[in-house]
Write an enzyme that holds these catalytic residues in place. Structure first.
Site, mmCIF file in Angstrom:
data_model
loop_
_atom_site.group_PDB
_atom_site.id
_atom_site.type_symbol
_atom_site.label_atom_id
_atom_site.label_comp_id
_atom_site.label_asym_id
_atom_site.label_seq_id
_atom_site.Cartn_x
_atom_site.Cartn_y
_atom_site.Cartn_z
ATOM 1 N N ARG A 121 -17.649 29.346 31.720
ATOM 2 C CA ARG A 121 -16.307 29.688 31.793
ATOM 3 C C ARG A 121 -16.100 31.076 30.771
ATOM 4 O O ARG A 121 -16.946 30.621 30.031
ATOM 5 C CB ARG A 121 -15.466 28.576 31.329
ATOM 6 C CG ARG A 121 -14.228 29.184 30.544
ATOM 7 C CD ARG A 121 -13.371 27.951 29.921
ATOM 8 N NE ARG A 121 -12.950 27.179 30.858
ATOM 9 C CZ ARG A 121 -11.431 26.074 30.442
ATOM 10 N NH1 ARG A 121 -11.688 25.513 29.282
ATOM 11 N NH2 ARG A 121 -10.950 25.198 31.487
ATOM 12 N N HIS A 148 -8.397 30.370 37.916
ATOM 13 C CA HIS A 148 -9.161 29.235 37.119
ATOM 14 C C HIS A 148 -8.714 28.367 38.623
ATOM 15 O O HIS A 148 -8.213 27.277 38.897
ATOM 16 C CB HIS A 148 -7.833 28.433 36.255
ATOM 17 C CG HIS A 148 -8.217 27.024 35.377
ATOM 18 N ND1 HIS A 148 -9.976 26.719 35.418
ATOM 19 C CD2 HIS A 148 -7.897 26.373 34.730
ATOM 20 C CE1 HIS A 148 -9.538 25.964 35.264
ATOM 21 N NE2 HIS A 148 -9.030 25.779 34.145
ATOM 22 N N GLN A 151 -8.843 24.225 38.944
ATOM 23 C CA GLN A 151 -7.248 23.527 38.522
ATOM 24 C C GLN A 151 -6.441 24.150 39.314
ATOM 25 O O GLN A 151 -5.946 22.658 39.761
ATOM 26 C CB GLN A 151 -7.112 24.541 37.447
ATOM 27 C CG GLN A 151 -5.387 23.527 36.620
ATOM 28 C CD GLN A 151 -5.619 22.051 36.304
ATOM 29 O OE1 GLN A 151 -6.789 22.026 35.188
ATOM 30 N NE2 GLN A 151 -5.043 21.927 36.813
ATOM 31 N N ASP A 237 2.440 26.941 32.256
ATOM 32 C CA ASP A 237 0.814 26.472 31.452
ATOM 33 C C ASP A 237 1.951 27.627 29.790
ATOM 34 O O ASP A 237 2.458 27.616 29.806
ATOM 35 C CB ASP A 237 0.054 27.167 31.719
ATOM 36 C CG ASP A 237 -1.374 27.519 31.365
ATOM 37 O OD1 ASP A 237 -1.675 26.297 30.259
ATOM 38 O OD2 ASP A 237 -2.224 28.292 31.622
ATOM 39 N N CYS A 277 -1.847 22.226 33.618
ATOM 40 C CA CYS A 277 -3.186 22.127 33.508
ATOM 41 C C CYS A 277 -3.478 21.695 32.753
ATOM 42 O O CYS A 277 -4.931 20.496 32.142
ATOM 43 C CB CYS A 277 -3.952 23.344 33.669
ATOM 44 S SG CYS A 277 -3.885 24.835 32.519
ATOM 45 N N ARG A 305 -9.584 16.598 38.282
ATOM 46 C CA ARG A 305 -10.397 18.332 38.626
ATOM 47 C C ARG A 305 -11.379 17.002 39.162
ATOM 48 O O ARG A 305 -12.704 17.798 39.695
ATOM 49 C CB ARG A 305 -10.454 18.231 37.226
ATOM 50 C CG ARG A 305 -9.342 18.607 36.650
ATOM 51 C CD ARG A 305 -8.812 20.362 37.798
ATOM 52 N NE ARG A 305 -10.323 21.672 37.184
ATOM 53 C CZ ARG A 305 -10.640 21.984 35.689
ATOM 54 N NH1 ARG A 305 -9.210 22.041 34.943
ATOM 55 N NH2 ARG A 305 -11.571 22.457 35.011
HETATM 56 N N1 NVA Z 1 -4.393 29.568 30.601
HETATM 57 C C1 NVA Z 1 -5.226 28.467 30.214
HETATM 58 C C2 NVA Z 1 -5.768 27.155 30.890
HETATM 59 C C3 NVA Z 1 -6.360 26.965 29.616
HETATM 60 C C4 NVA Z 1 -6.707 25.274 30.541
HETATM 61 C C5 NVA Z 1 -6.568 29.822 29.555
HETATM 62 O O1 NVA Z 1 -6.474 30.075 30.190
HETATM 63 O O2 NVA Z 1 -6.244 29.365 27.889
HETATM 64 N N1 CP Z 2 -6.744 22.469 32.001
HETATM 65 C C1 CP Z 2 -8.486 22.434 31.928
HETATM 66 O O1 CP Z 2 -9.743 23.486 32.070
HETATM 67 O O2 CP Z 2 -8.597 21.999 30.840
HETATM 68 P P1 CP Z 2 -9.643 22.698 29.774
HETATM 69 O O3 CP Z 2 -9.640 23.959 28.755
HETATM 70 O O4 CP Z 2 -9.193 21.271 28.740
HETATM 71 O O5 CP Z 2 -10.978 22.681 30.211
#
Ligand code: NVA
Ligand code: CP
Length: 322
Positions: A121, A148, A151, A237, A277, A305
Site C-alpha cells: 500500500r 485499489h 477492493q 467513498d 469500501c 476482502r
Molecule cells: N480512497 C480511499 C480509500 C481508502 C480505503 C483512500 O485512498 O484513502
Molecule cells: N477499504 C480499505 O481498504 O480499508 P483499509 O484502509 O482499512 O485497509
C-alpha cells in the site's frame, strides 16, 4: 516460477512453475481469470465458514508493506495468508529502511528473495510498478493513489453473491475521481458493465488514468441524481483520500451536494445495493440512513476482502487449481 528457490528442479517445490504474475491494477487479469477467481472466492468462503482447513500456501511468506494506514487490508491479508497455511510479515515506512530513502528497486530485490508474495500500500502507482519490476515474486496492489483493485474485486464478488453476474449492469459512482473510481471503470471495461460517474467541477476523471480499451464503459453526469437513475449499485467513498488531507476543507465544500442520501437511492433500481469500501464518514459522502439502511451491504463487502484476496494469492502462486 514464483518461489524463492533458484533451482528449477527443486523436488520440494510442489507449486506449478510459471512466470511471475503481479496484480498492480484491475486490468492485470482477464475476464476469464476473474471468472475463476470469483468462483474460487466462493469455494474458499464456504470452506472458511465450515471451519475446513485448506493449506495450499503452507510455509509461504507474505510481506505486507504499508506506507499508509489500514484496518481492513492489513487484517484481511494477514488472516488470509494464515488461513492458507502461510505467514505474514508486516513492514511499514516508519520503522524500516524504506522510510529512510532505500531505493524501491533495492528493497524489492531483497524482500522478494526472502518471501513468496508481497502486498504493498503506497502513494504513486509508479512506486509499485518500479517495485514489481525488481521483484522475483508476485506483487499485489493494496491501494495506491490511482487504483485499489483488491477492493473492487471484493465489491464485485459481493454483487455477484447477491444479484448474480455484474455483466450488463449499471454501477453509479458518486463523489471523488479517486483510486476506487478508476478501478471501477477498469472493471467495467473488462467485465462488460457500465459506470455512471458524477463528481463536482474540478474533481472530474483524468482521462490519462482511465486506461481502458473502450470509453463506452463510463458516462459522466453533472447531476448526481441523474447518475443514480436506474442503477443496480450505488457506491461512493471518502471525499478526501489518504495523501490529500491538506485539501480536506476545500473538498468538504465542493462535494456537499454529492452525499449519497435516500433521495439518490430512491431513483436507483428498487433492489439497488449500496456499497462503500470504508472507512466512511456519515453525514459527508453518505447519510447514516443509507449506510445503515436495508440496501447497504458494506459489512458483507468488507468481509469479502478476506475471501477474494485468498483466492487471488492462491491464484498468483498456484495458478488454477481445478
Ligand atoms: N480512497 C480511499 C480509500 C481508502 C480505503 C483512500 O485512498 O484513502
Ligand atoms: N477499504 C480499505 O481498504 O480499508 P483499509 O484502509 O482499512 O485497509
Amino acid at each position: 516460477m514464483t518461489m524463492h528457490n533458484d533451482s528449477k528442479s527443486n523436488p520440494q517445490n510442489n507449486f506449478p512453475k510459471k512466470e511471475v504474475k503481479h496484480y498492480l491494477q484491475f486490468s492485470d487479469l482477464t475476464a476469464d481469470e476473474y471468472s475463476y477467481i470469483l468462483s474460487r472466492s466462493k469455494w474458499l468462503k464456504d470452506k472458511f465458514k465450515a471451519y475446513e482447513t485448506w493449506h495450499p500456501l503452507h510455509d509461504r511468506t507474505l510481506a505486507m508493506i504499508f506506507e499508509k494506514n489500514s484496518t481492513r487490508t492489513r487484517l484481511s491479508f494477514e488472516a488470509g495468508i494464515h488461513q492458507l497455511g502461510g505467514h505474514a510479515v508486516y513492514l511499514n515506512t516508519r520503522d524500516t529502511q524504506l522510510g529512510r530513502g532505500e531505493p524501491v528497486e533495492d528493497a524489492a530485490q531483497v524482500i522478494s528473495r526472502m518471501t513468496d508474495i508481497i502486498m504493498i500500500r503506497t502513494f504513486g502507482q509508479d512506486i509499485i510498478e518500479r517495485f514489481a519490476k525488481n521483484s522475483r515474486v508476485p506483487v499485489i496492489n493494496g491501494l495506491t493513489n490511482e487504483y485499489h483493485p483488491c477492493q473492487v474485486l471484493a465489491d464485485i464478488f459481493t454483487f455477484t453473491e447477491l444479484r448474480g453476474s455484474i455483466k450488463g449492469k449499471t454501477v453509479t459512482w458518486i463523489g471523488d475521481a479517486n483510486n476506487m473510481a478508476y478501478t471501477w471503470i477498469q472493471a467495467a471495461d473488462i467485465l462488460d458493465f457500465k459506470v455512471h460517474f458524477s463528481g463536482p467541477k474540478g474533481y472530474q476523471l483524468e482521462p490519462s488514468l482511465i486506461n481502458v480499451k473502450s470509453s463506452q464503459c463510463v458516462e459522466s453526469f453533472e447531476d448526481p441524481l441523474e447518475a443514480c437513475r436506474g442503477a443496480d449499485l450505488v457506491t461512493t467513498d471518502v471525499w478526501t483520500s489518504m495523501g490529500f488531507e491538506s485539501e480536506n476543507s476545500e473538498r468538504l465544500k465542493a462535494f456537499k451536494l454529492w452525499m449519497v442520501d435516500s433521495n439518490k437511492m430512491a431513483v436507483a433500481k428498487k433492489d439497488a445495493l449500496f456499497m462503500h469500501c470504508l472507512p466512511a464518514h456519515r453525514g459527508e459522502e453518505v447519510s447514516a440512513e443509507v449506510i445503515d439502511g436495508e440496501q447497504s451491504v458494506v459489512w458483507q463487502e468488507a468481509e469479502n476482502r478476506l475471501h477474494v484476496q485468498k483466492a487471488l494469492m492462491e491464484y498468483l502462486l498456484c495458478g488454477k487449481l481445478n
